[in-house]
Each structure stands twice: as C-alpha cells, then as structure tokens.
Design an enzyme around this catalytic site. Structure first.
Site, PDB file in Angstrom:
ATOM      1  CG  HIS B 154      -1.783   1.297   1.286  1.00 53.35           C
ATOM      2  ND1 HIS B 154      -2.993   1.067   1.338  1.00 53.35           N
ATOM      3  CD2 HIS B 154      -1.458   2.197   0.475  1.00 53.35           C
ATOM      4  CE1 HIS B 154      -3.641   2.016   0.777  1.00 53.35           C
ATOM      5  NE2 HIS B 154      -2.720   2.864   0.098  1.00 53.35           N
ATOM      6  CB  CYS B 196      -4.361  -2.863   6.573  1.00 61.21           C
ATOM      7  SG  CYS B 196      -5.524  -1.564   5.651  1.00 61.21           S
TER       8      CYS B 196
END
Lengths: 564, 319
Positions: B154, B196
């Site tokens: 992440h 991301c």
C-alpha cells in the site's frame, strides 16, 4: 487593564518577562541545542579532500646487463650507467598516473657469463636465478650478441620464469656507435620487454575501473576487465564433481591430494594478494540442463558454444556455498556425462572441437566435461568404478583459475618466447604484475570509498559518527598515504600490504551498521513537532517583550518631546 | 534536529535534484556478469493476500528465467500460505479457480514476517548489515551486477507503507540508491513498484542507470484484479497479473526488449495508467533485453589449451 495596574506591579511584570526570556535564551537554547545534536566524532575531512585527487607514481628498478660480445671496449668503459624512463598520463581530471623505470646498465660478471653459456635458455635462466634473487617488482634484462646460440632462430626475447629476460641484439645495432646512441637504440626494445614483464598502462588503467571506467579500446580488453574478480581480502574456491548417472559410473577422485599437489602451491604463491579457502563436494543426479545434439559423423554428442551460456544456471541452484563468509566464490565443476550421452564434446563458434573440453564464465568459475566412455567396454558391469585422472583435470582448472585471478591472456608480441610457468603455475613476473594492478585497484577503490563516505557524512547531518568509525577512517587515510608513498619508492610488497590494510579499514567504516540514515525528517514534519511545543511558550514572552519595547520607545519620545 | 540543519535541509528542498554525471556515459557500455533480485512485499494481514501473490509471481518468473536463490533476496511481510484462514494451506494462487500455484515446492524466503522493516530493507540495499548476517540475507552485488527491485504493498504520494506501522519515503529510497551507486553496487538497476500512486516513488531518483516502472500515476489508485470466491480475497493486482502473463512468454534465450515491458497493462485493462522513467538510464530501452534483468544469462568463454603442461611434471599422481 494595563492602565489599572500600578507602577510597581507593571515593573514586576516586565522583570518577570525579561527574566523568563533571559533564561530561555541563555540556558534553554544551548541546552536544547546540545541535547538534540548528534554525536559526530572528528574526521580528517581536509586530508580526505586531498585524496580525491589521486596522483599515483609507480616506479620499478630495471637492470640491463650486457654480456661479452655485445659491447666494444670503449663502450664498456662508460658503464655502469643509470638512466630514468619517465611517462606521465592524465587519466581524467582527478587521476594522474606516472610511470618511472630506473634503468641501470652494467656488464656481466664472470659467473653470469658462465650461466649464459648454458645450452638452452631455460637452463641459463635457472643458473642466473641461482646467482642472485631479484627483489619483488624489479626486472633484469640480459643482452646477448646475435652469435649466441642460446635463443632459437626467430626468437628475439626470452622471458624466464623468474624476473629475468634475455634479449638478443643485432650486429648493425651496436656497430660504430657511442654508448648513448646504443642505449637510445635499445630503449624501445627494453620498453617492449617491460610492457610484458612489468606494469603497463593498459593494465593499470583497467585496475582503475572503479574510479574511471573507459570505453574499452578492444573487445579483448573489455573481456579481460570483466573476467577477473574484483579485489577482495579473501576468496573461496569450490571444486564440485557432478555425476548425473551414479547407476552407471561410480566416480573416485582424489581431490585432496590433487589440491595439495597442484592448486595449493599456486595459492601459496598468491598469498600476498588474498586468502584462499578451498572446499569440494560431489553432486549426484545433477544434470546439465541443456540437451546436447548427437552428431552422426563424430559418433558423439556435441555441445555448441551458444548453448553453453544456459548451462550454468540450473547447476548453480544446486551448488552449496559457505553461508558464513561473504567472500566471492570461484566454482570449478567437473561434469562426467551419463552413459546415454557419452562422449560429450564442446565445440566453439567455428565448429571446431575444444581440446580442453572446458569453458569458463567471467567472475564465476569454470566447467570441464570429462568423458569416461573410452575407459570401459560395452560388456562392463554397471556401475563401473572410474578413477579420474586428476593431473589432466587440474591442468585445466589451473588455467581457468589463472584467468579468473587476473592473469593476462593475450599473446605476447611477435618474436617473444615466454617460458612455461613451471610447476607452481605462476611466474614471478606474473605475480609482480598482479601485485601492481592489485595495489592500484585497492588504492583506487579505497579512495573512492573514503571520499564518498566523507561526502555522505557531510551531507546528512543526522548520522551519528561513532569513535570507532572515525578511527577506521583515520587509519584508512593513513594507510592510503603510506601505500602511495611505497609505490613511489618502488617497494611493491609494502605497497600491496598497505593497500590491503586501507581497503579493509575503508570497507569496514563504510559498511558499519550504525551508519544507517533513517532520520529523514521532511521539513513540514519538523515544524509540526516543534510548533506545538514552543509556540505556546514563546508567544506570551514575545508579546510582553514587544509591549516593553513599544513602551520604552514611547517614553523616550515623550522625553524627547519634553526636552524640546 | 538542530535549527541550522533544518534550515539547510529546508534550503536543499528547493534545489533541483542532481543531474546525471556527464562522464557517466563512458562507464556503462561494458555490460554485466551477474544478476540479483530484491523482491519485497510490505503488507501483512490476510486481506492483503494479493501483495504476497504479486511478489511470489515475480519470484517464480525470475527463478524460472535463471536467477538462483542465492542471488534473490525475497522479503514477505506475512505468511499467506500457512495462514489459518487459507482454505488450501501451503498454496498461494495467482489465478482464480486455483489455476496457478505460485508458492510451489521450492520457495526460499529470506526475510519473513516482522523482519520486513524499512530498516532491514535499507540495510540490505546499502549493505550495512551486522557481521552476523548470513550470506542468504545479503545483497552481495558488485559493479557488474544488474539488480531488479520489485516493491508492492500500500502506498501513497511519496511513500510506501511497511507492515501497517511505518513508511519509507521516496527521498530515502533515492538516497539509498545513491549510496549504492557511490559504492558501485550495481551496473544497472530496474525498479518496479505496484502500489497506489506508484509513480511518486521514482520521482526523486537521481543516480545514473536506473530504469523505473510503476503501476499507476500520482493521484491514481492501482486496482486489484479478481477475487476468488473459494479463498475469499483478491488474488492479484492488475498490473502484476498482466506482468506475470507477459513474463510467462519469456524464456532464457528470448530477445524481447524493454519497450514491450512498458506496454504491459494498458489503461483499458489496468484502469490506472502505468508509468515509466528512463531518463537516468544510459542505454536505449530498445536495446535492453528483458533477460538482462529478469534472467541470468551468463557470458561464457572457451578455455584454450593451457600454456603449461602439468602432466609432464607429475606422472605419478594416481589417486
């Protein structure tokens, strides 16, 4: 409220604000500074800055000995004579190389004449060696007349196993010349000999590849610079016997004896360069991973050079290594093909058989294919007991080991005859050349390490510099300076030793686990931490100081107005 | 954290990143002799199954193409194969309907569980490990090593989250690569990140010879591919899923180059826009083979006849 407070109360308030401000500035700020600074021991930054400009001066002693029949009596009277050959190259703006050869010319003694009278060059070399031992790094060139039968017809120069060379001079060269003219004629020939026996510019610049890497002039020099292992204090050598077919072949190899006889003397001679540790293993059911093609004309299986590149990886996964050390590993594999795929030959790009049936990979090691099909007939009872001929195997492995350690593989100039290396596998002058390039490589690597470490520590203010790191860096700097000095003086042995010390110290300092920079604080985070702590405290003090200042100014203006 | 240092760093943040040394052009026409791979999965917990599957699928491809375990540093922050919630223990699948088990029989995880921290990752990259660290946990590369670095987990704009409790910033990563460059610990570096806003992680690189790929641009999220109803979680991220498909077609002697790798996972399939950065790389990406980084093709030379004949000296060497 200001107007309601009495004068004494106002005075007390002002005094309080002033004293708090005084305590904050005089005591608080230095205390905060001290407690938040990182401990950084002193480093010799100025000396390290000097190191970034590397000026290496290599010097070697050469003796040129004229045998009887090469000089006329008038020429002989001028000897002994000393000359200096000096060359300077600027490699790039930070690196300068200077090469000096101190050449001493003299005539041969009676015992040397006797030695030169031996029938073959090899025997002459041996007797000359018995007479005197040349120190490390120096060379001796014996000049013999063309009437001498010591060297074969087409050979001009013979390079021996130790540090001597024998050069044949033509009659036209020495006729009717003064000593100076003769020496001038000899100079290029001596230089050519020294290019082979002593340090050469290409070698030394290849050793500097850590600092400055060149667009390589030729494919040959590129492969040479990629092939040898980088300098390391120790290496591990692993000999592996791969037996894919234990049902057919039961292999025996006396690896311990073979290593003691062939490899150990070589490694002992190389011990000034690095420590070597040797181990061996046998792997069963280890296949090559590439399918060789059957060639009907030869009646054998062929492994083409193009498919060799894919052989190593599947095998490497099975090889073990010593988990404890981080030294580079040299792998030497002996592959005995299985009975269904025997015999197996390696072909080069020209579709010719490779006589040694072996290949090597830069900075990795070597593989040799050993065929045993001819040792037993079709009626043999499986498994067949096979004793491997270690002499043949070790010969190939030793050649590969020489290449991987950094020996020159290019052929000598025309007219040169280089003596075979003898039982140890290493000539003295080859060792000298290795020592020169190793010292230069170590010094170059150490200077880049130290300068980049200093730059890093300078740039990142948050890294803690402990005392032991400072001490390692200081000792590395001292050793570098000593190594450069010894190189200039021509003491090769000491130069190599100091260069090894400096590499060890600089690597230890650079890779110290405590130097990890994890203290990156982005500026917004820094302000976010400090503002809630200091702003509530500072605002009242600042405001009261401002009030006092504006009141003082008002009173001063009133006083001025009253005066006027 | 003294005031002067904060002022200096404040000033430095306005200075543009250092540009590639002009002389670096001479350095890298020479080539590599060995390959290394550092594959890191930074997230834990069962619902982050896809990150472990991402890393293992890259690990599998890299091993298949030839890099041995001794040259791979695999860091997995959590154990999915033996997780209590895994309905098929000892497996990690990348395709739904359990088509492909990327865990296999032969996995060597070097840093596992809580050992995967920012500190350990930076120590592996810079080489500043304690002396007791075994060989398998070290990155023993030299100046002729090509290194593949793959990160997944992440992330956000300028950072990557490790273990749900700490993060590594793009500046730290760029500084770590610069230290690797200073000590000549790589010849060429390929950096792939699947998180991301992954492109933010390679914005700050300033060392020469680094090529970077990311699964999404700044401001975009990288999406996961498909859930498996039996296992109950998403199995892979889209970018790595299509990357794995691309790599399955590569074999050790294929000549596919980096331009094809840049085309993996277009916007229609990936929803996010993959990005890449090649300005620091000195070779033309067209001339860079996939196997230069994902495989381990060794250079080989034939050994010619030895200059000395040892059998003459030793005739009685029978074992």
């Amino acid at each position: 409220m200001y107007f309601l407070a009495s004068l004494s109360e106002r005075r007390r308030g002002q005094l309080a604000a002033l004293s708090i401000a005084a305590v904050v500035i005089v005591v608080g700020v230095p205390l905060w500074w001290r407690t938040t600074e990182t401990y950084r021991a002193w480093l010799p930054f100025s000396q390290i800055k000097d190191l970034s400009k590397l000026q290496l001066h290599l010097s070697a002693d050469v003796e040129v000995v004229f045998a009887r029949g090469t000089l006329t009596p008038e020429q002989q009277k001028k000897l002994p004579l000393t000359q200096t050959q000096d060359e300077e190259h600027a490699v790039d703006e930070n690196t300068v190389l200077r090469y000096t050869h101190e050449i001493k010319y003299r005539t041969a003694t009676i015992m040397e004449e006797e030695a030169l009278g031996k029938p073959t060059a090899a025997e002459a070399d041996l007797s000359l060696h018995m007479l005197s031992e040349s120190p490390c790094g120096s060379s001796v060139v014996y000049v013999i007349p063309e009437v001498s039968s010591l060297l074969p017809e087409n050979v001009k120069v013979y390079i021996g196993q130790r540090r001597t060379a024998i050069l044949r001079i033509n009659a036209e060269m020495r006729a009717g010349k003064t000593v100076e003219q003769l020496l001038a004629v000899l100079k290029p020939q001596i230089k050519q000999v020294l290019q082979v026996m002593s340090f050469s510019h290409t070698d030394i610049t290849a050793a500097l590849s850590d600092r400055v890497r060149f667009n390589p002039g030729s494919k040959e020099s590129m492969t040479h610079s990629m092939r040898a292992f980088t300098s390391s204090p120790g290496y591990e050598i692993t000999f592996s016997l791969l037996n894919p077919d234990p049902r057919s072949h039961r292999l025996h190899w006396d690896i311990e004896g073979a290593v003691q006889t062939y490899i150990q003397p070589f490694l002992t001679k190389l011990s000034p360069l690095a420590n070597f540790s040797i181990d061996s293993q046998m792997l069963h059911y280890a296949m090559l991973g590439v399918n060789p093609r059957y060639n009907n004309d030869r009646g054998a299986f062929i492994l083409h050079a193009d498919s060799l590149a894919h052989v190593i990886n599947p095998v490497e996964a099975r090889l073990g290594s010593n988990a404890a050390s981080s030294n580079p590993v040299l792998n030497f594999l002996l592959y005995v093909p299985d009975a269904q795929h025997s015999p197996l030959y390696i072909q080069d790009h020209k579709k010719m058989d490779v006589p040694s049936n072996a290949f090597h990979s830069p900075r990795w090691g070597g593989i040799m294919v050993y065929n045993v099909k001819n040792l037993y007939g079709p009626e043999a009872e499986f498994p067949v007991n096979i004793n491997i001929n270690m002499a043949e195997v070790m010969g190939v492995f030793l050649t590969q080991l020489r290449l991987l350690v950094g020996m020159e593989s290019s052929p000598p100039p025309p007219g040169f005859l280089v003596a075979p290396c003898g039982s140890v596998g290493l000539a003295d002058w080859e060792l000298d050349r290795l020592m020169w390039s190793r010292s230069v490589e170590n010094i170059a690597t150490a200077t880049t390490t130290i300068t980049s470490l200093a730059q890093l520590l300078d740039q990142i203010g948050n890294i803690v510099i402990n005392d032991n790191i400072a001490q390692q860096v200081s000792s590395a700097v001292t050793s570098v300076q000593l190594a450069v000095a010894e190189l200039e003086a021509g003491n090769l042995g000491f130069a190599l030793q100091y260069s090894k010390e400096t590499i060890l110290a600089s690597e230890k300092a650079f890779f110290d686990p405590s130097l990890l920079h994890l203290l990156y604080f982005p500026d917004d985070q820094k302000f976010a931490i400090y503002i809630p702590l200091f702003l509530p405290m500072c605002v009242p003090i600042l405001l009261s100081l401002l009030k006092m200042a504006s009141e003082a100014r008002r009173r001063y203006r009133e006083k001025q107005a009253k005066k006027d | 954290m003294s005031l002067s240092d904060s002022l200096i760093s404040f000033r430095n943040s306005f200075i543009s990143p250092r540009f590639v040394q002009n002389s670096a052009g001479q350095f890298f026409s020479s080539g590599h002799t060995n390959n290394w791979a550092v594959l890191v999965c930074t997230s834990r917990f069962w619902f982050n199954y896809r990150h472990v599957a991402n890393t293992l699928s890259v690990y599998r491809s890299v091993k298949r193409l030839g890099i041995p375990d001794s040259h791979i540093v695999l860091m997995l922050a959590d154990d999915m194969a033996c997780n209590h919630r895994n309905p098929k223990p000892a497996t990690v699948f990348s395709h739904k309907n359990m088509e492909l088990n990327v865990y296999g029989d032969d996995v060597e995880v070097d840093y596992r569980g809580y050992e995967v921290t920012v500190e350990n990752f930076l120590r592996v990259l810079t080489g500043r490990l304690p002396p007791s660290t075994p060989r398998s946990k070290r990155l023993l590369s030299d100046d002729r090593s090509n290194i593949l670095i793959y990160l997944t987990g992440h992330g956000g704009n300028g950072f990557l989250k490790f273990q749900d409790s700490e993060e590594i910033s793009n500046v730290e990563l760029a500084d770590a690569f610069e230290q690797m460059w200073q000590k000549r610990r790589y010849n060429e570096l390929l950096f792939i990140i699947d998180t991301c806003q992954g492109a933010s992680m390679y914005e700050r690189f300033y060392s020469p010879n680094i090529m970077a790929l990311a699964s999404s641009q700044v401001g975009e999220d990288s999406l996961s591919h498909q859930p498996d109803l039996a296992i109950g979680v998403h199995l892979m991220d889209r970018y790595t899923f299509y990357l794995l498909e691309f790599l399955e077609d590569i074999h050790p002697s294929s000549k596919t180059n980096m331009n094809d790798l840049f085309k993996v996972c277009p916007r229609s399939l990936c929803v996010s826009t993959p990005g890449h950065r090649t300005d620091l790389f000195l070779r033309n990406p067209e001339s860079v083979l996939i196997t230069d980084f994902f495989g381990s093709v060794r250079k080989v030379e034939i050994t010619t006849e030895p200059k000395f004949s040892i059998h003459q000296s030793y005739s009685d060497s029978d074992p």
